[in-house]
Write a protein that holds these residues in place. Sequence first.
Motif, PDB file in Angstrom:
ATOM      1  N   ASP A 177       0.810  -1.217   0.000  1.00 64.74           N
ATOM      2  CA  ASP A 177       0.000   0.000   0.000  1.00 64.74           C
ATOM      3  C   ASP A 177       0.843   1.267   0.000  1.00 64.74           C
ATOM      4  N   PRO A 188      -6.109  -6.671  -1.412  1.00 60.25           N
ATOM      5  CA  PRO A 188      -7.434  -6.921  -0.840  1.00 60.25           C
ATOM      6  C   PRO A 188      -7.484  -8.164   0.033  1.00 60.25           C
ATOM      7  N   LEU A 191      -6.064  -7.238   3.365  1.00 60.25           N
ATOM      8  CA  LEU A 191      -7.016  -6.404   4.103  1.00 60.25           C
ATOM      9  C   LEU A 191      -8.125  -7.265   4.713  1.00 60.25           C
ATOM     10  N   THR A 209     -14.038  -1.281   8.488  1.00 60.26           N
ATOM     11  CA  THR A 209     -13.349  -0.358   7.584  1.00 60.26           C
ATOM     12  C   THR A 209     -12.410  -1.112   6.647  1.00 60.26           C
ATOM     13  N   LEU A 210     -11.657  -2.054   7.180  1.00 58.11           N
ATOM     14  CA  LEU A 210     -10.730  -2.833   6.370  1.00 58.11           C
ATOM     15  C   LEU A 210     -11.467  -3.689   5.341  1.00 58.11           C
ATOM     16  N   ARG A 213     -12.952  -1.677   2.472  1.00 55.68           N
ATOM     17  CA  ARG A 213     -11.920  -1.273   1.511  1.00 55.68           C
ATOM     18  C   ARG A 213     -11.519  -2.456   0.630  1.00 55.68           C
ATOM     19  N   SER A 214     -11.392  -3.634   1.236  1.00 56.13           N
ATOM     20  CA  SER A 214     -11.081  -4.829   0.457  1.00 56.13           C
ATOM     21  C   SER A 214     -12.147  -5.075  -0.609  1.00 56.13           C
ATOM     22  N   ALA A 216     -14.224  -2.934  -2.002  1.00 57.38           N
ATOM     23  CA  ALA A 216     -14.172  -1.904  -3.042  1.00 57.38           C
ATOM     24  C   ALA A 216     -13.016  -2.163  -4.008  1.00 57.38           C
ATOM     25  N   LEU A 217     -11.847  -2.545  -3.485  1.00 58.82           N
ATOM     26  CA  LEU A 217     -10.694  -2.818  -4.342  1.00 58.82           C
ATOM     27  C   LEU A 217     -10.949  -4.022  -5.240  1.00 58.82           C
ATOM     28  N   SER A 232     -14.974 -11.093   0.648  1.00 60.60           N
ATOM     29  CA  SER A 232     -15.216  -9.853   1.392  1.00 60.60           C
ATOM     30  C   SER A 232     -16.652  -9.768   1.887  1.00 60.60           C
TER      31      SER A 232
END
Length: 267
Positions: A177, A188, A191, A209-210, A213-214, A216-217, A232
Amino acid sequence: AELRRAYFDAMACGHARVQAEAAGALVYAIGYLRQDHRLGREWGEHALASAARLGDADLIAADTHHALGVLLLAAGDLDGSLAAYTHAYELRKARLHAPHPDLARSLYGLATVVASLGRNELALELHRESLAMTLALYGPDHSDTAGSHNNIALILSDLGRLDEAARELELGIAILDAPAGPRLSELPRMLTNLADVERRRGRLARARTLELRSLALRRESVGDTHPEVADSILGLARIELDEGKLDVAEQHARDGLARLRRDFAPG
């Protein structure tokens, strides 16, 4: 598409080495990255048949067996994966001198499947051996080093050593990152792994939160229909279950289950 073109062009002009290399690369590209396990196995057969026509293709065969190990592990065939990884390692060990990148990758793969078979202490030993070789080759900021941290963390997590697991994952994520770092598909996954460790440590807000983000990626890089998106989504379901949000957790769990049933064979 380029690998397929290389394979058929090589076949047309009788270049068996390029044909074998292209087919072996397609095992990983199609069988693992695309998660088309059946077609990936077929490309493995093409690669090994092409390599058999050469007199000195042990390392090409090793690369193909290694890719099959990755594919079979993703498909849930642990015994097949262990056999493929072992064959690849034996071929490489006979031809290469340590430290070597392919030997490090073989140790990494063997450790991953051994862990899946529940032999955690041996897996941790193999991962640490792989990490030592990777550090000697590339230093602390390479993507392969990040992957080793991730896999050590998975074993530590299974052993209940959550604080140590979190530290290993933070090291791996920091490598991938970084502003100038190699932000690859492994990010991802790491994460998600850290989100699960944080959930088990009771840090639910950070876990959410983690995991978001995973997710979304993954959707950005491989699309919403890729099997890893389910990972995820099910991670979110576990977090929501711990939060007591049962209706939302059930919705995510059913979504994840439907995706898994679509992409993987029963069992």
